[in-house]
Write a protein that holds these residues in place. Structure first.
Motif, PDB file in Angstrom:
ATOM      1  N   VAL A  49      -7.600   1.059   7.276  1.00 37.10           N
ATOM      2  CA  VAL A  49      -6.443   1.335   8.133  1.00 37.10           C
ATOM      3  C   VAL A  49      -5.460   2.244   7.405  1.00 37.10           C
ATOM      4  CG1 VAL A  49      -4.426   0.310   9.262  1.00 37.10           C
ATOM      5  CG2 VAL A  49      -6.663  -0.783   9.482  1.00 37.10           C
ATOM      6  N   LEU A  74      -3.229  -3.646  13.541  1.00 39.01           N
ATOM      7  CA  LEU A  74      -4.426  -2.909  13.930  1.00 39.01           C
ATOM      8  C   LEU A  74      -4.163  -2.111  15.205  1.00 39.01           C
ATOM      9  CD1 LEU A  74      -6.889  -5.883  13.298  1.00 39.01           C
ATOM     10  CD2 LEU A  74      -6.608  -3.862  11.836  1.00 39.01           C
ATOM     11  N   ALA A  77      -6.332   0.839  16.756  1.00 41.55           N
ATOM     12  CA  ALA A  77      -7.635   0.836  16.087  1.00 41.55           C
ATOM     13  C   ALA A  77      -8.757   0.808  17.122  1.00 41.55           C
ATOM     14  CB  ALA A  77      -7.752  -0.359  15.147  1.00 41.55           C
TER      15      ALA A  77
END
Length: 263
Positions: A49, A74, A77
């Motif tokens: 990430v 996240l 993502a």
């Protein structure tokens, strides 16, 4: 090359299987290493990430089952076709994340932020989403037996888009799910499968239930102001002490109203 071909085959298999009533689990060995193991740990994922910077981190097709990813950021993502079975994502920020065709069987998404997320043809049976925020999300996932107590699906699109159904009738499935006290204000639940689901105390203000399957569902104490019932099947549904039923839309056009359980 073998791994690439395997992932391609799995992706093709998921697409083909989703065409048959969203049943992607048919013929899949859920106990295989591909479905229960992880090829990365939490630190690896955090590093990925960070390395992605401003671009969305991409975990397409990754094996991430049984990890503890609770509380991670996240957002945006990409987890397309990833395996996240029994993965712990409690309190994680998945705003605008892509989880299309992902496997999240028994996953823990308690209080997760899924605002604006995409969950198309995702397998989420028995997932835990209590207190999660799925407002403005696109959900055409199988959530059979899932728990969404106190969750928000406000303004979410969970219904079937009849302009694009080349893969079959793709919409959210909530069979036997717990949706008690869910905030579904303005949600599109058209043609959604809610058979035997519990919606006690749910707020369905302005929601669309057009063509929804509500057979055996528990609608005790639901708020129905502006809720559209046209074509909804109410066979054996329990409708006790509803709020705003007199302000619901097209309730007279619902199916099997004579089979409602009212006390």
């Amino acid at each position: 090359m073998g791994r690439i071909l395997a992932n391609a085959a799995l992706g093709l298999g998921l697409l083909c299987l989703s065409a048959t009533a969203q049943d992607m689990m048919r013929g899949v060995d859920l106990s295989s290493p591909d479905m229960v193991s992880a090829e990365m740990n939490r630190a690896d994922l955090e590093a990925a990430v960070a390395a992605a910077g401003a671009a969305p981190a991409d975990f397409t097709g990754k094996r991430l089952s049984n990890l503890d990813l609770s509380g991670l950021d996240l957002s945006r993502a990409i987890f397309r076709s990833a395996r996240l079975n029994k993965t712990r994502l409690a309190g994680a920020n998945l705003e605008h994340a892509v989880l299309d065709q992902a496997w999240l069987l028994d996953a823990d998404l308690t209080r997760a932020n899924l605002k604006g997320a995409n969950l198309f043809a995702s397998q989420m049976a028995r997932a835990h989403l209590d207190g999660a925020d799925l407002s403005n999300s696109r959900v055409a996932a199988d959530l059979t037996g899932a728990s969404l107590v106190g969750a928000s699906i406000a303004d979410a699109k969970l219904g079937a888009d009849m302009r694009n159904q080349s893969m079959g009738l793709m919409r959210a499935v909530f069979k036997s799910a717990n949706l008690e006290r869910v905030n579904a204000r303005g949600a599109d639940l058209s043609r959604v499968d809610l058979e035997f689901a519990s919606l006690k105390g749910a707020d369905l203000t302005g929601a669309s239930l057009r063509g929804a399957q509500l057979g055996g569902a528990d609608l005790t104490g639901v708020t129905l102001t502006g809720t559209d019932f046209e074509g909804a099947d109410l066979a054996s549904a329990k409708l006790v002490a509803p709020i705003g039923l007199d302000q619901a839309k097209n309730f007279d056009k619902a199916k099997n109203r004579d089979r409602l359980i009212r006390n």
